[in-house]
Each structure stands twice: as C-alpha cells, then as structure tokens.
Motif scaffolding. Sequence first.
Motif, PDB file in Angstrom:
ATOM      1  N   ASP A 195       0.853  -1.186   0.000  1.00 37.75           N
ATOM      2  CA  ASP A 195       0.000   0.000   0.000  1.00 37.75           C
ATOM      3  C   ASP A 195       0.889   1.236   0.000  1.00 37.75           C
ATOM      4  O   ASP A 195       1.950   1.242   0.639  1.00 37.75           O
ATOM      5  CB  ASP A 195      -0.880   0.031   1.253  1.00 37.75           C
ATOM      6  CG  ASP A 195      -2.000  -1.003   1.227  1.00 37.75           C
ATOM      7  OD1 ASP A 195      -2.081  -1.769   0.252  1.00 37.75           O
ATOM      8  OD2 ASP A 195      -2.792  -1.033   2.187  1.00 37.75           O
ATOM      9  N   GLY A 196       0.463   2.276  -0.712  1.00 37.29           N
ATOM     10  CA  GLY A 196       1.268   3.488  -0.716  1.00 37.29           C
ATOM     11  C   GLY A 196       0.609   4.651  -1.424  1.00 37.29           C
ATOM     12  O   GLY A 196      -0.365   4.488  -2.157  1.00 37.29           O
ATOM     13  N   PHE A 197       1.169   5.832  -1.188  1.00 43.78           N
ATOM     14  CA  PHE A 197       0.666   7.075  -1.783  1.00 43.78           C
ATOM     15  C   PHE A 197       1.248   7.266  -3.175  1.00 43.78           C
ATOM     16  O   PHE A 197       2.426   7.003  -3.398  1.00 43.78           O
ATOM     17  CB  PHE A 197       1.048   8.281  -0.913  1.00 43.78           C
ATOM     18  CG  PHE A 197       0.337   8.303   0.402  1.00 43.78           C
ATOM     19  CD1 PHE A 197      -0.964   8.772   0.499  1.00 43.78           C
ATOM     20  CD2 PHE A 197       0.970   7.842   1.547  1.00 43.78           C
ATOM     21  CE1 PHE A 197      -1.618   8.790   1.726  1.00 43.78           C
ATOM     22  CE2 PHE A 197       0.323   7.864   2.775  1.00 43.78           C
ATOM     23  CZ  PHE A 197      -0.974   8.328   2.861  1.00 43.78           C
ATOM     24  N   VAL A 198       0.419   7.751  -4.087  1.00 49.54           N
ATOM     25  CA  VAL A 198       0.877   8.043  -5.444  1.00 49.54           C
ATOM     26  C   VAL A 198       1.591   9.397  -5.420  1.00 49.54           C
ATOM     27  O   VAL A 198       0.992  10.424  -5.123  1.00 49.54           O
ATOM     28  CB  VAL A 198      -0.307   8.078  -6.437  1.00 49.54           C
ATOM     29  CG1 VAL A 198       0.179   8.403  -7.839  1.00 49.54           C
ATOM     30  CG2 VAL A 198      -1.067   6.758  -6.424  1.00 49.54           C
ATOM     31  N   VAL A 221       5.082   5.342  -6.495  1.00 46.46           N
ATOM     32  CA  VAL A 221       4.268   5.129  -5.297  1.00 46.46           C
ATOM     33  C   VAL A 221       5.196   5.028  -4.088  1.00 46.46           C
ATOM     34  O   VAL A 221       6.131   4.227  -4.081  1.00 46.46           O
ATOM     35  CB  VAL A 221       3.423   3.837  -5.432  1.00 46.46           C
ATOM     36  CG1 VAL A 221       2.636   3.574  -4.163  1.00 46.46           C
ATOM     37  CG2 VAL A 221       2.506   3.917  -6.640  1.00 46.46           C
ATOM     38  N   GLN A 222       4.924   5.859  -3.069  1.00 45.27           N
ATOM     39  CA  GLN A 222       5.690   5.794  -1.825  1.00 45.27           C
ATOM     40  C   GLN A 222       5.053   4.757  -0.904  1.00 45.27           C
ATOM     41  O   GLN A 222       3.889   4.877  -0.529  1.00 45.27           O
ATOM     42  CB  GLN A 222       5.720   7.156  -1.137  1.00 45.27           C
ATOM     43  CG  GLN A 222       6.556   7.147   0.134  1.00 45.27           C
ATOM     44  CD  GLN A 222       6.598   8.519   0.796  1.00 45.27           C
ATOM     45  OE1 GLN A 222       5.767   9.381   0.514  1.00 45.27           O
ATOM     46  NE2 GLN A 222       7.562   8.713   1.667  1.00 45.27           N
ATOM     47  N   VAL A 223       5.816   3.732  -0.543  1.00 46.38           N
ATOM     48  CA  VAL A 223       5.297   2.639   0.279  1.00 46.38           C
ATOM     49  C   VAL A 223       4.903   3.170   1.650  1.00 46.38           C
ATOM     50  O   VAL A 223       5.673   3.861   2.313  1.00 46.38           O
ATOM     51  CB  VAL A 223       6.344   1.504   0.420  1.00 46.38           C
ATOM     52  CG1 VAL A 223       5.842   0.428   1.366  1.00 46.38           C
ATOM     53  CG2 VAL A 223       6.668   0.916  -0.940  1.00 46.38           C
ATOM     54  N   ASP A 224       3.683   2.845   2.048  1.00 44.88           N
ATOM     55  CA  ASP A 224       3.156   3.254   3.341  1.00 44.88           C
ATOM     56  C   ASP A 224       2.999   2.057   4.282  1.00 44.88           C
ATOM     57  O   ASP A 224       3.432   2.095   5.426  1.00 44.88           O
ATOM     58  CB  ASP A 224       1.806   3.960   3.144  1.00 44.88           C
ATOM     59  CG  ASP A 224       1.204   4.440   4.442  1.00 44.88           C
ATOM     60  OD1 ASP A 224       1.941   4.953   5.289  1.00 44.88           O
ATOM     61  OD2 ASP A 224      -0.029   4.289   4.610  1.00 44.88           O
TER      62      ASP A 224
END
Length: 197
Positions: A67-70, A122-125
């Motif tokens: 899951d991560g932010f675009v 995508v930054q991994v969250d």
Amino acid sequence: MLVFVVAVIGIEIVQEWKTDKTLRALKDLSAPRATVVRDGVQQRILSADLVPDDIMIVSEGEKIAADGFVLKSSDLYADESSLTGEAEPVFKVEKGKDASADRWRKDYCYAGTLIVRGTGFVQVDKIGSQTEYGKIGKHIADAPDRPTPLEKQTAHLVKWCSVIAAVFFLLVVAFTFFSVDHPALKARVIAFVLSGI
C-alpha cells in the motif's frame, strides 16, 4: 533383485533432486518483485524486501506489492476489483489531489491490485499484513474452520456406506458359517471372517 532395487532407488533419488532443483528455480522466478528507487538508483527487488518509504515504480501489467501514496502518475489506472469488487479500473491521482472522503482513496494504491494502464511512482506506506490485502488474508486465516456442505454430505454418505457394509459383512459371515461343513471350529471361523471381509 537387490541390484535392481538399488538401481531404482538411485534413479528415484536423482529424479527427486532434479525436481527439487527445478521447483526452487521456478519459485525464485515466480516470486513477486517490485521496482524501487533507493539512493537514487533504480533496482528490482523481492516484494518481501520492501520497507515503508521505499519509492516503487509501477507500470501497466504489474501487481502492486504494498500500500502506498501516489507521488507521480502518468495516466495511471488500477484494477481494485480484488478488494472492492468494482469492475471498472480506478484513475489514480497524485497525493493530496483526492478531496473525496471515500474509504478507497484515489491518491493511494493498494497491495494486490493490478495496474491496467499508465505508470507512476508510489511511496510505500504499509507492507505485509498491515496492507488492506493483508488484513483480508489475516481475517480469512482467523476464520473458524467449519465443514462445508459438501464435507457434511460426504460424511453422511460415508456413515450410510459403513452401515450397509457392516450389514453385508454380517450377512456373509452368517451365510458362510452355516454353509461350511468343516468340523473344526477354528477353520470355520477363519473361513467366515475371510469371506465377510
């Protein structure tokens, strides 16, 4: 015969070794991987090696590993049907550009979903069992193990077959016991037990 048995065992061992080697190679080949940028260098790593704050590069045809932010997107669409059941791909926007209060955000990518068009960073969250996909897997693993309708019907059928087999066993034993004209009781017992079985 001993030489033959040793030869067969030797062939089995060699075949087993080759099969294990091939399976290990296939497992390594099919292990999910992700393309990340670490220290300014683009690398292809195993999905299991992802950590929060890694920057993943996602493109068409790839399954998202975490899951991560675009952070940046170029016509990015994700198929989230495995999580939401929604058949239409979702257009992904960059972080902060999603003003909706929906549970499933448009500026966020979810593990287990598929990129159907475009590319993005995508930054991994969240990783592993903390992802939405991981939570579903955890709930499934924690679910009580109840017999399925097929298992219930099969158990019922097995019980009936056992009862019928026991009745036939007793009938054959009785018929054999009274039809064998052997004077020795031991021989008669052996004959009717073997016939019943």
